[in-house]
Design a protein around this motif. Structure first.
Motif: not given
Ligand code: SF4
Ligand SMILES: [Zn+2]
Lengths: 568, 451, 299
Positions: B44, B48, B53, B95-96, B346, B371-372, B388-389, B419
């Motif tokens: 992970k 990033t 991306r 995911n945040t 997220a 993010p992606d 990405v958090n 963000t």
């Protein structure tokens, strides 16, 4: 900031010795002042009661166990939720209200400061996130120390300075306010499913007794000169016959002198004493021992207490006294949550229904009121419900009614299902005292503020103090019914918090300017304690040392740090 | 000279390891190497650094292609979507960080949204079970320091939470557990012979979908009552034997995962596992912990809890908070066509939701803030890529045992990228402006159903 | 008794929340007042009159009021919620929460109803002529006080979690029941005339379940004690009595534990059914699956 003038109310302020005189209270830049300019906004308080904002000394309102209580009781919110109106947030819950509702409800009743009574240090961030989201009221949190492995080891070896240095370090790391002790030693024993029921039960493995823990923490507290005293929930809570353990615990504070620059006089604050004043040895012969307890309190000025009044509601009990909650779930079979926290503490939660039809519940109700009525010095006995344990804090107005009106409490007492048995097992029926407005201001404002070491800041209306003011729509000089009293204290006519009107006509109108209180106690550098801390984090904690301290604006956007210098 | 950031939290699984060290490039933009993390965690971090991306929002066109748009346009679209919706679903949040979750909640209150997190397809049944019977639990450090009986039920940490066994549950030496794994008895219950089961002292391979029956059998055995010859395919002697091992421990723990939360009976399985734990506390000390999946799904439940009182699936459509899984849960809402817009935040329902729900997402106005590119972004009208958090921005996250840890920022996000917290904050403010201009219809009163 | 009839005239685009439609909600009101009552769809509030045509008039109190609701109500929630008396008839299929928290009166749903019908019920009679969804006669989330009293009669089948945390009252199911009937029950009586699936009576503390059909997997915590004659609809039937759940706590009376009781009809006759009947049932089952493809039993 704006200026305000609260004109012509009946003022009750023990701090300046004002007892119901008609007076104006002036506010400028968030403080009480002698006078204001003619452009000040005027509130007419004629015929109304004016007091300082009230100070909550012990409630469980923020943090992991409170939130577990919320999350695992959806039924507490059923038909009990409301939209946010006029810029306010949505609210919900009865016995464990959401953070927004907590802030709004305290403010509505004229409370402007509150202390969260038990913060597990490892979960301090969570406590602070909730405090941040509890609007209006200034709030601090007491980290728990009574079962902490560092403390147990230092005190076993009688290392006072190291204990004090560790306390100072942990207060900073957790952004805590003072030293809380819950079931000393017993909660560590609970790590193995055991308990310590007297002050002399040894703690498994650590080879120390609750008595040693309590005396050691009082000594360290006074060594540091913290604003608040050691704040204890003693061993053996909730059991018939436990009043002897309570007296034993009280006696542990003998021989210590309060040492601080905050005007605090007590060396021990014992919380929710109602739960600790039981006679008998079974639920069958369960009875009040409030007289023996209060006799001791009345004759020992080194002690303050709060009541822990049972409100006769369905509520959610929660405490760092893990073994007690297990005991309770075995009794009522309701859902039990528990969290043991590595190296530090534990907590349990169980819903509870205090039914007026159950004799024991009614006796508990009476004991709480007896404590308030038998206490000779209202500056040392404070009203709490140990929210939400004995009932939700939103019932304060009802407790006030019972304390201030013999008629109201007699009516309640006589309509219990087991009224006669309850009267026989308690003293309440024979007590005529009715708490006065002035005494109420002592028990809910000046007293708790002083015990917290905040007597120059909160709880009074003297010039220079924070402009935290509550105006109630009740005329102390005209006749009123007990229910009018309850109504008036439920929804203040006006509340000003740090100079900002937040409640008008019983409605919350502003999200306020809340602050987070914590105590920054400086001690001499102590390399040994720092080495011990590093070692324990390396070997036994599940987080790294560098990820332990609570820091940053997202946790504490508006800090109010009280400085203590113990470097001498 | 590269620099090293220490005490980094890993934004992957619910173990939320916080001892990761990351070597980053001098200019602070690239992750070079990752230490201490397991393979999935390290991946992970390294991902990033991917050059390909997407770094700007993309709007789907009539012909199905995507066109790059500015963040301002994306904020405008999203704000209008919310304002025009009668019942927007806001799904994801695992995911945040908690700060973004909190701003999301403000939007839900302002627009009458429903906020649901990924627990809805994961540990939601555990949360329901806790509401029914409670949960005796503890922190992961307690396991490390005290546990001598460890039971894994329907989970395979060897794959899904790779460092769990070494860091917390089986191998570490703690204060009272100086012998490490030699001092611990390991029981594993699963229908499959997993890699975790291969490590077990007591492996119990049960029939698929009979967890509830087996848990009940454990409870019968704990009380010393008689069992039928076989339960869930397991001979009763084995059940009595396992219970004996549990009773003889000083401190036991049950870890459970999706194998039990998502098999027949769902919440009832967890309910019964919790009751096994409660029963065991009459004999010794016992705790139970959910193996939460995403690194901050727990945090979403916490923030929702203190703000609204429920851990997931909270319906604000009438202004006050309501909750009832089966009704207010994302898949029920989508299946029943009960929402008219969705923001995915997220997370990736495109990969995890049933196909009927995914089809519904494709039909209604939709924004994916992730993010992606993932399967969800490819069915959404708008994809808003964000930093990405816990790698490109910090913030509060809650571990599977509810311990909050402040995630560290390790590297800068790609130039000009927002963000998710910044994006959401601007959407919230834009919604407030739009509402001030044209106050929407009558706001629900607080009476009736929820009041 | 006065009758007021509400006919839905406009299909809700989402779902309509109409908890006001009950004898209690309408009693004592004029036609104009009723038309002005609030109903909700998403974040918007509408008047009852925007969605329903009104005929007749209510009585002065709930007891004196009969409410008839007609038209396509399959996207209307909370019909008859909290009703305490009087009568109510739902002429077609209805959505969730039919008769939820009702405490008195008679509520008849002539079609199918979705989940949470009669949850938290305290009294009255709830009759469902079609099938019912999940959590019929159950507790609201987290509450240990489920159905306390009254009677629910489902003439069709029920999905999972019927009588969850039941404390009192009676549920009769003419058709089949899906998993988890009477889980956590501490009282009350459930009769299943069709077949049951696994988890029947799981975690049961007290109360009674009577099963006339079959159960596919028995709970391990139920033990056979004896055969008993049981009165079902005035007929005596020979049934096997099992007690349990042995894994649960049980209070004692005179030293003897009180168990939950599970009666299962002895040798339920395997109905020799025709191929047509079997195929028709399979078709129905497939349709039911399609209506709710992924949601299994419990949440
Ligand atoms: S175990 Fe989980 S949190 Fe730890 S490094 Fe691996 S993926 Fe990350
Ligand atoms: Zn307390």
């Amino acid at each position: 900031m704006a200026e305000y003038l609260i004109r012509n109310g009946f003022v009750f302020d023990p701090v300046s010795g004002v007892n119901g005189d008609r007076k104006d209270i002036a506010v400028k830049d968030g403080k009480i002042v002698e006078s204001v300019s003619p452009s000040a906004k005027v509130f007419d308080a004629a015929g109304k009661t004016v007091m300082a904002g009230a100070v909550e000394i012990h409630a469980h309102i923020a943090g992991p166990k409170v939130n577990e209580g919320r999350n695992y009781r959806p039924e507490d919110k059923l038909f009990n939720a409301a939209s946010g109106v006029g810029g306010m947030r949505t609210t919900g819950g009865f016995s464990i209200p959401t953070t927004f509702k907590t802030g709004y409800n305290y403010a509505k009743m004229g409370y402007t400061t509150a202390i969260e009574a038990a913060m597990p240090p490892l979960y301090a961030r969570h406590v602070h996130e909730e405090i941040r989201d509890t609007p209006i009221i200034d709030e601090g949190a007491l980290p728990v120390f009574g079962n902490n492995w560092f403390v147990l080891e230092y005190l076993k070896n009688r290392e006072l300075e190291n204990t004090a240095a560790y306390i100072s370090w942990l207060l900073r790391a957790s952004k805590g306010y003072g030293v809380k002790v819950v079931n000393p030693g017993g909660t560590e024993a609970w790590g193995w499913g055991l308990n310590c029921l007297t002050v002399n039960d040894p703690v498994p493995y650590f080879d120390i007794t609750p008595a040693q823990i309590v005396r050691g923490l009082i000594e360290a507290n006074e060594y540091l000169g913290l604003p608040h005293s050691m704040h204890i929930h003693a061993n053996n809570l909730g059991n018939p016959g436990n009043y002897t353990t309570t007296l034993d615990t009280f006696r542990l504070a003998e021989g210590f002198k309060a040492n601080n620059r905050f005007g605090r006089e007590q060396t021990m604050h014992h919380t929710h004493v109602q739960f600790h004043s039981y006679g008998g040895d079974t639920w069958g012969n369960f009875e009040s021992k409030s007289d023996e307890i209060i006799d001791y309190v009345n004759t020992h000025p080194n002690l303050t207490i709060d009541t822990g009044n049972v409100t006769l509601d369905e509520t959610t009990t929660m405490t760092a006294d893990g073994p007690f909650e297990h005991h309770l779930t075995e009794l009522n079979h309701l859902k039990w949550a528990n969290v043991d926290v590595e190296l530090e503490t534990a907590a349990g939660i169980v819903p509870y229904v205090y039914s007026p039809d159950i004799k024991v519940c009614a006796i508990q109700w009476a004991i709480g009121l007896e404590l308030g009525l038998l206490a000779k010095d209202p500056m040392r006995c404070f009203i709490t419900t140990d929210h939400p344990n004995a009932g939700p804090f939103t019932r304060y107005p009802r407790i006030i009614k019972w304390l201030m009106s013999k008629e109201a409490r007699e009516e309640r007492l006589n309509t219990f299902k087991h009224a006669e048995k309850v009267i026989g097992a308690t003293l309440l029926h024979g007590i005529d005292r009715e708490i006065t407005f002035y005494e109420l201001a002592q028990m809910t404002r000046a007293g708790p503020a002083k015990a917290l070491g905040l007597k120059d800041v909160y709880g009074g209306l003297a010039p220079g103090m924070e402009a935290d003011i509550a105006v109630y729509d009740i005329n102390p000089e005209s006749p009123f019914t007990p229910d009018q009293l309850e109504e008036a204290f439920s929804a203040a006519a006006l509340v000003i918090k740090t100079g900002l009107p937040v409640v008008e006509n019983g409605v919350v109108i502003n999200n306020g300017n809340k602050r987070t209180l914590w105590v920054d106690a400086k001690v001499n550098e102590n390399p040994q304690v720092m080495r011990d801390v590093e070692e324990k984090f390396l070997k036994y904690y599940s987080v790294t040392l560098n990820n332990y301290e609570v820091q940053g604006h997202h946790y504490i956007p508006n800090p109010y740090a009280i400085q203590v210098d113990a470097t001498q | 000279m590269a620099k090293t950031v220490t005490d980094v939290t890993c934004p992957f699984c619910g173990s939320l390891c916080d001892d990761i060290e990351v070597q980053v490039s001098d200019d602070g933009t690239k992750v070079l190497e990752v230490f201490n993390a397991c393979a999935i965690g390290a991946a992970k971090f390294l991902h990033t650094a991917a050059k390909d991306r997407v770094t700007r929002p993309r709007m789907r066109q009539e012909d199905g292609s995507y066109k790059e748009v500015s963040y301002d346009e994306a904020i405008e679209y999203t704000a209008h979507m919310f304002v025009n919706s009668k019942k927007p679903l806001m799904y994801g949040w695992s995911n945040t960080n908690c700060e973004a979750q909190s701003v999301g909640h403000e939007i839900a209150e302002a627009t009458g949204g429903i906020v649901d997190n990924t627990a809805t397809v994961c540990h939601g049944p555990s949360l329901i079970a806790i509401q029914d019977v409670g949960i005796p639990s503890c922190t992961l450090g307690e396991i490390k320091n005290r546990a001598d009986v460890v039971l894994f039920w329907g989970c395979n940490p060897a794959h899904a939470h790779p460092r769990h066994l070494s860091k917390y549950s089986i191998f570490p030496r703690g204060f009272f557990t100086g012998k490490g794994h030699k001092g611990r008895k390991m029981i594993v219950v699963d229908p499959r012979n997993t890699d975790t089961m291969k490590l077990a002292d007591v492996p119990l391979q049960l029939e698929q979908g009979r967890d509830y029956e087996l848990l009940s059998a454990f409870r019968v055995a704990i009380r010393g009552e008689e069992l039928p010859e076989k339960v869930a395919g397991i001979p009763r002697e084995k059940i009595y034997e396992a219970v004996e091992v549990m009773k003889n421990g000083r401190f036991g723990v049950i870890f459970f995962g999706m194998g039990v939360t998502q098999s027949l009976g769902k919440n009832h399985n967890i309910d019964n596992a919790i009751m096994v734990t409660k029963d065991m506390n009459e004999y010794t000390k016992f705790a139970i912990i959910a193996m939460r999946g995403h690194y901050n799904v727990t945090g979403s439940g916490q923030v929702m809890g203190w703000q609204w009182g429920f851990p997931f699936a909270t319906d604000l459509s009438r202004g006050f908070a309501r909750y009832n899984p089966g009704e207010t849960t994302s898949n029920d809402l989508l299946r029943r066509r009960e929402v008219d817009a969705i923001m995915v935040f997220a997370s990736d329902p495109g990969s995890h939701f049933p196909i009927s729900s995914v089809r519904e997402i494709a039909k209604i106005p939709s924004v994916a803030v992730v993010p992606d590119i993932n399967p969800t972004t490819e069915i959404s009208k708008l994809h808003v890529p964000v930093a990405v958090n816990a790698i490109e921005t910090g913030g509060c996250c809650y571990r599977m045992d509810n311990v909050p840890i402040d995630a560290r920022k390790v590297v800068e996000p790609p130039e000009g990228m927002l963000t998710d917290l910044e994006f959401l904050t601007r959407v919230r403010d834009r919604i407030a402006e739009l509402k001030a201009q044209a106050p929407a219809g009558v706001r629900a009163s607080a009476e009736a159903v929820g009041a | 008794m006065e009758t007021v009839t509400l006919t839905i005239k406009k299909a809700p685009t989402l779902y309509l929340e109409a908890e006001i439609i009950s004898p209690d909600g309408l009693a004592g009101k004029t036609a104009d007042q009723i038309r002005a009552l609030p109903v909700h769809m998403g974040n918007e509030e509408f008047t009852l009159g925007e969605f329903f045509d009104l005929a007749g008039a209510p009585g002065a109190t709930a007891e004196e009021t009969k409410v008839v609701v007609t038209g396509d109500l399959s996207r209307v929630k909370y019909l008859g919620m909290k009703m305490s008396g009087g009568e109510m008839v739902i002429e077609s299929d209805a959505d969730m929460y039919v008769g939820a928290w009702m405490s008195g009166g008679t509520l008849t749903a002539k079609g199918n109803v979705d989940s949470f019908a009669g949850i938290g019920m305290k009294g009255g009679l709830l009759e469902i002529n079609g099938n019912a969804g999940n959590y019929t006669g159950s507790a609201y989330r987290g509450d240990w006080r489920g159905m306390q009293g009254g009677k629910i009669h489902v003439k069709g089948n029920v999905r999972s979690d019927t009588g969850y945390f039941m404390n009192g009252g009676e549920i009769v199911i003419d058709g089949d029941a899906d998993v988890h009937v009477g889980t956590h029950a501490e009282g009350g009586k459930i009769v299943i005339k069709g077949n049951a699936k696994s988890r029947l009576g799981g975690q049961m503390v007290e109360g009674t379940i009577i099963l006339l059909g079959t159960v596919d997997v028995m709970m391990p915590g139920f033990k056979y004690v004896r055969d008993e004659e049981v009165d079902v609809d005035g007929k005596n039937m020979l049934m096997s009595l099992y007690v349990g759940d042995l894994g649960e706590r049980h209070r004692k009376r005179k030293g003897e534990p009180i168990y939950g009781k599970l009666y299962i009809r002895k040798a339920a006759p395997a109905a020799a059914e025709s191929r047509e009947v079997r195929l028709a049932r399979a078709r129905e089952a497939r349709k039911a699956r399609f209506a709710s493809p992924e949601e299994t039993a419990s949440a």
